[in-house]
Design a protein around this motif. Sequence first.
Motif, short mmCIF file in Angstrom:
data_model
loop_
_atom_site.label_atom_id
_atom_site.label_comp_id
_atom_site.label_asym_id
_atom_site.label_seq_id
_atom_site.Cartn_x
_atom_site.Cartn_y
_atom_site.Cartn_z
N LEU A 129 0.83 -1.20 0.00
CA LEU A 129 0.00 0.00 0.00
C LEU A 129 0.86 1.25 0.00
O LEU A 129 0.63 2.19 -0.77
N ASN A 130 1.88 1.28 0.84
CA ASN A 130 2.79 2.43 0.88
C ASN A 130 3.51 2.61 -0.45
O ASN A 130 3.65 3.73 -0.93
N GLN A 131 3.97 1.52 -1.03
CA GLN A 131 4.68 1.60 -2.31
C GLN A 131 3.72 2.04 -3.42
O GLN A 131 4.08 2.85 -4.28
N TYR A 132 2.50 1.54 -3.40
CA TYR A 132 1.48 1.90 -4.38
C TYR A 132 1.20 3.40 -4.30
O TYR A 132 1.13 4.08 -5.32
N ALA A 133 1.04 3.91 -3.09
CA ALA A 133 0.76 5.34 -2.90
C ALA A 133 1.92 6.18 -3.42
O ALA A 133 1.71 7.20 -4.08
N GLU A 134 3.13 5.76 -3.14
CA GLU A 134 4.32 6.49 -3.62
C GLU A 134 4.39 6.46 -5.15
O GLU A 134 4.65 7.48 -5.79
N ASP A 135 4.16 5.28 -5.73
CA ASP A 135 4.18 5.16 -7.19
C ASP A 135 3.10 6.01 -7.83
O ASP A 135 3.35 6.69 -8.83
N LEU A 136 1.91 5.99 -7.27
CA LEU A 136 0.80 6.77 -7.80
C LEU A 136 1.10 8.26 -7.74
O LEU A 136 0.88 9.01 -8.70
N LYS A 137 1.64 8.71 -6.63
CA LYS A 137 2.02 10.12 -6.47
C LYS A 137 3.04 10.52 -7.54
O LYS A 137 2.90 11.56 -8.19
N ASN A 138 4.06 9.68 -7.75
CA ASN A 138 5.09 9.99 -8.74
C ASN A 138 4.52 10.01 -10.16
O ASN A 138 4.89 10.87 -10.96
N ILE A 139 3.64 9.08 -10.46
CA ILE A 139 3.03 9.02 -11.79
C ILE A 139 2.22 10.29 -12.06
O ILE A 139 2.33 10.91 -13.11
N VAL A 140 1.41 10.69 -11.09
CA VAL A 140 0.58 11.89 -11.26
C VAL A 140 1.46 13.14 -11.37
O VAL A 140 1.24 13.99 -12.24
N GLN A 141 2.47 13.26 -10.53
CA GLN A 141 3.36 14.42 -10.59
C GLN A 141 4.11 14.49 -11.92
O GLN A 141 4.23 15.56 -12.51
N ASP A 142 4.60 13.36 -12.41
CA ASP A 142 5.30 13.34 -13.69
C ASP A 142 4.36 13.71 -14.83
O ASP A 142 4.75 14.45 -15.74
N THR A 143 3.15 13.21 -14.79
CA THR A 143 2.17 13.52 -15.83
C THR A 143 1.84 15.00 -15.82
O THR A 143 1.76 15.64 -16.88
N ILE A 144 1.65 15.58 -14.65
CA ILE A 144 1.37 17.01 -14.55
C ILE A 144 2.55 17.81 -15.09
O ILE A 144 2.37 18.75 -15.89
N GLN A 145 3.75 17.46 -14.69
CA GLN A 145 4.94 18.18 -15.13
C GLN A 145 5.10 18.11 -16.66
O GLN A 145 5.49 19.09 -17.29
N ASP A 146 4.80 16.96 -17.24
CA ASP A 146 4.97 16.76 -18.68
C ASP A 146 3.85 17.39 -19.52
O ASP A 146 4.08 17.71 -20.68
N ASN A 147 2.65 17.55 -18.96
CA ASN A 147 1.50 17.90 -19.79
C ASN A 147 0.77 19.18 -19.41
O ASN A 147 -0.07 19.64 -20.17
N ILE A 148 1.04 19.73 -18.24
CA ILE A 148 0.31 20.92 -17.79
C ILE A 148 1.31 22.06 -17.65
O ILE A 148 2.24 21.98 -16.86
N PRO A 149 1.12 23.13 -18.41
CA PRO A 149 2.07 24.25 -18.30
C PRO A 149 1.91 24.96 -16.96
O PRO A 149 0.81 25.03 -16.42
N PRO A 150 3.01 25.49 -16.42
CA PRO A 150 2.90 26.23 -15.16
C PRO A 150 2.08 27.50 -15.35
O PRO A 150 2.09 28.10 -16.42
N SER A 151 1.37 27.88 -14.32
CA SER A 151 0.56 29.10 -14.41
C SER A 151 1.46 30.32 -14.29
O SER A 151 2.52 30.27 -13.68
N LYS A 152 1.01 31.39 -14.90
CA LYS A 152 1.75 32.65 -14.85
C LYS A 152 0.89 33.66 -14.10
O LYS A 152 -0.29 33.80 -14.39
N PRO A 153 1.49 34.36 -13.15
CA PRO A 153 0.69 35.35 -12.41
C PRO A 153 0.26 36.49 -13.33
O PRO A 153 0.96 36.85 -14.27
#
Length: 64
Positions: free
Chosen positions: A27-51
């Motif tokens: 469960l702990n490993q799954y949660a860590e893997d899921l967090k990393n997958i989501v963060q990598d996907t966001i970083q690769d596909n969602i541009p950072p917001s600009k103020p």
Amino acid sequence: MADWERARGALKPRLTHLRPIESAIQLNQYAEDLKNIVQDTIQDNIPPSKPMPYAKSWWLRIYN
């Protein structure tokens, strides 16, 4: 602006390697893997917001 269809399409294949959870350690490993997958996907596909250029920083009101 985020292209959510593209982000969703990039996320789906990354989730296929996740396996059923059978223990607390998994469960702990799954949660860590899921967090990393989501963060990598966001970083690769969602541009950072600009103020917005006319936006004032919230902390300026506190310290003035």
